[in-house]
Design a protein around this motif. Structure first.
Motif, PDB file in Angstrom:
ATOM      1  N   PRO A 170     -34.574  62.171 -80.704  1.00  0.00           N
ATOM      2  CA  PRO A 170     -35.085  61.851 -79.361  1.00  0.00           C
ATOM      3  C   PRO A 170     -34.884  60.390 -78.972  1.00  0.00           C
ATOM      4  N   LEU A 171     -34.896  59.487 -79.939  1.00  0.00           N
ATOM      5  CA  LEU A 171     -34.685  58.079 -79.616  1.00  0.00           C
ATOM      6  C   LEU A 171     -33.260  57.829 -79.130  1.00  0.00           C
ATOM      7  N   PHE A 172     -32.273  58.411 -79.800  1.00  0.00           N
ATOM      8  CA  PHE A 172     -30.892  58.248 -79.354  1.00  0.00           C
ATOM      9  C   PHE A 172     -30.677  58.913 -77.989  1.00  0.00           C
ATOM     10  N   CYS A 224     -24.935  46.393 -82.015  1.00  0.00           N
ATOM     11  CA  CYS A 224     -26.218  46.131 -82.683  1.00  0.00           C
ATOM     12  C   CYS A 224     -26.724  47.375 -83.410  1.00  0.00           C
ATOM     13  N   VAL A 225     -26.656  48.515 -82.729  1.00  0.00           N
ATOM     14  CA  VAL A 225     -27.177  49.760 -83.313  1.00  0.00           C
ATOM     15  C   VAL A 225     -26.378  50.157 -84.548  1.00  0.00           C
ATOM     16  N   ILE A 226     -25.043  50.186 -84.428  1.00  0.00           N
ATOM     17  CA  ILE A 226     -24.200  50.619 -85.534  1.00  0.00           C
ATOM     18  C   ILE A 226     -24.098  49.539 -86.599  1.00  0.00           C
ATOM     19  N   GLY A 227     -24.022  48.284 -86.178  1.00  0.00           N
ATOM     20  CA  GLY A 227     -23.938  47.199 -87.151  1.00  0.00           C
ATOM     21  C   GLY A 227     -25.154  47.129 -88.042  1.00  0.00           C
ATOM     22  N   ALA A 228     -26.329  47.349 -87.463  1.00  0.00           N
ATOM     23  CA  ALA A 228     -27.556  47.306 -88.247  1.00  0.00           C
ATOM     24  C   ALA A 228     -27.579  48.415 -89.299  1.00  0.00           C
ATOM     25  N   ILE A 229     -27.053  49.596 -88.933  1.00  0.00           N
ATOM     26  CA  ILE A 229     -26.976  50.699 -89.902  1.00  0.00           C
ATOM     27  C   ILE A 229     -25.914  50.407 -90.957  1.00  0.00           C
ATOM     28  N   ILE A 247     -29.359  46.959 -92.687  1.00  0.00           N
ATOM     29  CA  ILE A 247     -30.487  46.133 -92.248  1.00  0.00           C
ATOM     30  C   ILE A 247     -31.682  46.997 -91.879  1.00  0.00           C
ATOM     31  N   VAL A 248     -31.421  48.109 -91.202  1.00  0.00           N
ATOM     32  CA  VAL A 248     -32.493  49.013 -90.776  1.00  0.00           C
ATOM     33  C   VAL A 248     -32.056  50.452 -91.048  1.00  0.00           C
ATOM     34  N   THR A 249     -33.003  51.368 -90.956  1.00  0.00           N
ATOM     35  CA  THR A 249     -32.702  52.787 -91.063  1.00  0.00           C
ATOM     36  C   THR A 249     -32.154  53.278 -89.726  1.00  0.00           C
ATOM     37  N   PRO A 250     -31.530  54.463 -89.697  1.00  0.00           N
ATOM     38  CA  PRO A 250     -31.040  54.999 -88.419  1.00  0.00           C
ATOM     39  C   PRO A 250     -32.151  55.149 -87.380  1.00  0.00           C
ATOM     40  N   THR A 251     -33.338  55.559 -87.807  1.00  0.00           N
ATOM     41  CA  THR A 251     -34.439  55.703 -86.857  1.00  0.00           C
ATOM     42  C   THR A 251     -34.850  54.356 -86.284  1.00  0.00           C
ATOM     43  N   GLU A 252     -34.952  53.356 -87.132  1.00  0.00           N
ATOM     44  CA  GLU A 252     -35.294  52.021 -86.657  1.00  0.00           C
ATOM     45  C   GLU A 252     -34.205  51.483 -85.737  1.00  0.00           C
ATOM     46  N   SER A 253     -32.950  51.747 -86.070  1.00  0.00           N
ATOM     47  CA  SER A 253     -31.846  51.316 -85.233  1.00  0.00           C
ATOM     48  C   SER A 253     -31.908  51.990 -83.865  1.00  0.00           C
ATOM     49  N   ALA A 254     -32.259  53.271 -83.848  1.00  0.00           N
ATOM     50  CA  ALA A 254     -32.395  53.984 -82.573  1.00  0.00           C
ATOM     51  C   ALA A 254     -33.506  53.376 -81.722  1.00  0.00           C
ATOM     52  N   ALA A 255     -34.603  52.991 -82.357  1.00  0.00           N
ATOM     53  CA  ALA A 255     -35.703  52.357 -81.625  1.00  0.00           C
ATOM     54  C   ALA A 255     -35.263  51.028 -81.018  1.00  0.00           C
ATOM     55  N   VAL A 256     -34.483  50.262 -81.776  1.00  0.00           N
ATOM     56  CA  VAL A 256     -33.937  48.999 -81.260  1.00  0.00           C
ATOM     57  C   VAL A 256     -33.014  49.282 -80.067  1.00  0.00           C
ATOM     58  N   GLY A 257     -32.223  50.331 -80.173  1.00  0.00           N
ATOM     59  CA  GLY A 257     -31.329  50.694 -79.076  1.00  0.00           C
ATOM     60  C   GLY A 257     -32.084  51.061 -77.815  1.00  0.00           C
ATOM     61  N   VAL A 258     -33.192  51.782 -77.964  1.00  0.00           N
ATOM     62  CA  VAL A 258     -34.024  52.142 -76.807  1.00  0.00           C
ATOM     63  C   VAL A 258     -34.591  50.893 -76.149  1.00  0.00           C
ATOM     64  N   LEU A 259     -35.102  49.976 -76.957  1.00  0.00           N
ATOM     65  CA  LEU A 259     -35.660  48.735 -76.419  1.00  0.00           C
ATOM     66  C   LEU A 259     -34.591  47.924 -75.695  1.00  0.00           C
ATOM     67  N   ALA A 260     -33.421  47.796 -76.299  1.00  0.00           N
ATOM     68  CA  ALA A 260     -32.330  47.043 -75.672  1.00  0.00           C
ATOM     69  C   ALA A 260     -31.897  47.700 -74.363  1.00  0.00           C
ATOM     70  N   ALA A 274     -29.513  56.982 -74.511  1.00  0.00           N
ATOM     71  CA  ALA A 274     -28.408  57.403 -73.648  1.00  0.00           C
ATOM     72  C   ALA A 274     -28.870  57.572 -72.205  1.00  0.00           C
ATOM     73  N   GLN A 275     -30.041  58.153 -72.010  1.00  0.00           N
ATOM     74  CA  GLN A 275     -30.564  58.340 -70.658  1.00  0.00           C
ATOM     75  C   GLN A 275     -30.805  57.004 -69.967  1.00  0.00           C
ATOM     76  N   LEU A 276     -31.308  56.036 -70.710  1.00  0.00           N
ATOM     77  CA  LEU A 276     -31.539  54.711 -70.138  1.00  0.00           C
ATOM     78  C   LEU A 276     -30.223  54.017 -69.797  1.00  0.00           C
ATOM     79  N   MET A 277     -29.200  54.231 -70.623  1.00  0.00           N
ATOM     80  CA  MET A 277     -27.896  53.671 -70.319  1.00  0.00           C
ATOM     81  C   MET A 277     -27.327  54.271 -69.031  1.00  0.00           C
ATOM     82  N   LEU A 278     -27.514  55.567 -68.847  1.00  0.00           N
ATOM     83  CA  LEU A 278     -27.094  56.195 -67.599  1.00  0.00           C
ATOM     84  C   LEU A 278     -27.859  55.616 -66.416  1.00  0.00           C
ATOM     85  N   MET A 279     -29.146  55.383 -66.635  1.00  0.00           N
ATOM     86  CA  MET A 279     -30.003  54.817 -65.596  1.00  0.00           C
ATOM     87  C   MET A 279     -29.569  53.401 -65.221  1.00  0.00           C
TER      88      MET A 279
END
Length: 428
Positions: A62-64, A229-234, A238-251, A68-73
């Protein structure tokens, strides 16, 4: 006999357009009742569905999707296409090349093939038609480029496969990067071949000044930065995929606000779309585990493994046979349904042959994505056809060279699995 009844019921429900989650659940439940009685079926209902969605790795889905929805927005897709077109638009076939570049970038952050195809059809296709490209080229290219969304991380399909196959989510996401980029390069090769064969079908675009290129690149750079940032962190651990997804949502949320695209209605629609897609995926996961309990009771998979091991067929021949089955399934079913229904059965066979489940996931997803642009279903083709007004048969005809290129790459990945597994092997 019971297995045959369950399979027939499952196929019949899918052909009747019953939602995949309900079709799989009904077939699995009937199988459990026929094999173990109502008590066994009730016990499975009490434990299996809940246990299947308790995995922490599932929270990345759901985070990813929300990212994506926010990027479309944010409206960045138009900027990415304009930037790519300004960079190479003056070249012969420049707008087609720009469509591949923009589609690759958008696919990397959208995770949805259909969303990518629909969005690109409203920008790239219309622009190419206006510049004089043939209908086959301008529509088929967009339909095929849209398939990259399933292969390029952060892809929800890659995460879904990893959860289904109980493979490392981070490795799965990283493994899709190089094959996805190779698919994009293969599309450029097809464009180049098309130009040399029929130069008049690949017109030049308009020339842009260095200032225009720089401005457009800066305006589109936030999307590229989020991806890195999302893929580089994984990749670097540096972070788990879930944490990376959360960072992506915030960004992504910061980008929406920074570009003054924020609205309560738009955010509500993004959240609602996320909930709907996530609920569909989670329902399929729960239903697939019910069907999995039935398959465990009947020992279908171990028997198939034993039969194949006793057949004397070479491992490579078996892999190509399984790949052919996935290709045919891709003609009629979507990727999530294919993964949910088949991976619990085919993955043990692949592992018994000594192959890596992460490698197999890339093969499965690539073959399933090929089905998105091949008849009779070809969902991406029908989406682009609807958005552009071009008949589906025209889009299918134009997609044929790109499909051949995807087949060639699939063969390369099967013959040399190290191509797929190289990036995960060096990732942190």
């Amino acid at each position: 006999m019971i297995v045959l009844v369950v399979v027939v019921l499952l196929i019949a429900l899918i052909l009747l357009r019953v939602p995949v989650a309900f079709a799989v659940f009904a077939a699995g439940l009937l199988g459990l009742v026929l094999t173990g009685g109502f008590a066994e079926a009730i016990h499975s209902m009490e434990t299996s569905p809940f246990a299947s969605v308790r995995k922490n790795s599932l929270s990345a889905i759901p985070l990813f999707i929300l990212m994506a929805q926010l990027m479309l927005m944010s409206g960045l897709m138009d900027k990415v296409f304009d930037a790519a077109r300004a960079l190479v638009g003056r070249m012969p076939g420049g707008t087609a090349i720009a469509s591949v570049g923009a589609g690759t970038a958008f696919g990397a952050v959208s995770g949805s093939s259909t969303a990518a195809a629909a969005t690109l059809a409203q920008t790239s296709t219309l622009r190419m038609l206006k510049e004089g490209y043939t209908k086959e080229t301008s529509t088929a290219l967009v339909a095929v480029v849209g398939t990259l969304a399933a292969m390029l991380p952060p892809s929800i399909i890659l995460v879904f496969y990893a959860v289904t196959a109980e493979a490392p989510v981070g490795d799965m996401l990283i493994a899709g990067l190089l094959p996805g980029l190779m698919v994009a390069v293969s599309m450029l090769v097809v464009i180049a071949i098309g130009y040399f064969r029929r130069p008049d079908e690949m017109p030049k675009g308009t020339k842009s000044s260095m200032k225009e290129k720089a401005v457009l690149f800066l305006e589109s750079s936030p999307m590229i930065l989020v991806f890195l940032c999302v893929i580089g962190a994984i990749f670097f651990g540096i972070v788990t995929p879930t944490e990376s997804a959360a960072v992506g949502v915030l960004a992504s949320l910061i980008i929406v606000v920074g570009r003054k695209r924020w609205s309560a209605k738009g955010f509500s629609m993004a959240v609602l779309a996320t909930v709907k897609t996530s609920a569909m995926i989670f329902a399929i996961i729960m239903s697939a585990h019910v069907l999995g309990d039935f398959l465990t009771e009947t020992r279908v998979t171990p028997r198939m493994v034993d039969a194949i091991e006793d057949s004397g067929l070479p491992a490579l021949g078996i892999v190509f046979l399984i790949a052919l089955i996935y290709l045919v399934l891709g003609f009629f079913m979507d990727q999530i349904a294919i993964i949910a229904l088949t991976v619990p059965i085919t993955l043990p066979l692949i592992e018994a042959l000594g192959y890596d489940p992460v490698w197999f996931g890339v093969i499965v997803i690539l073959l399933a994505e090929t089905g998105m642009v091949t008849p009779p279903m070809g969902l991406n083709v029908f989406i682009v056809s609807r958005e552009s007004g071009v008949p589906p048969i025209t889009v299918f005809k134009g997609a044929f060279p790109y499909v051949i290129a995807m087949f060639v790459l699939t063969t390369i990945f099967i013959l040399w699995p190290e191509v797929v597994l190289w990036l995960p092997s060096i990732a942190g």
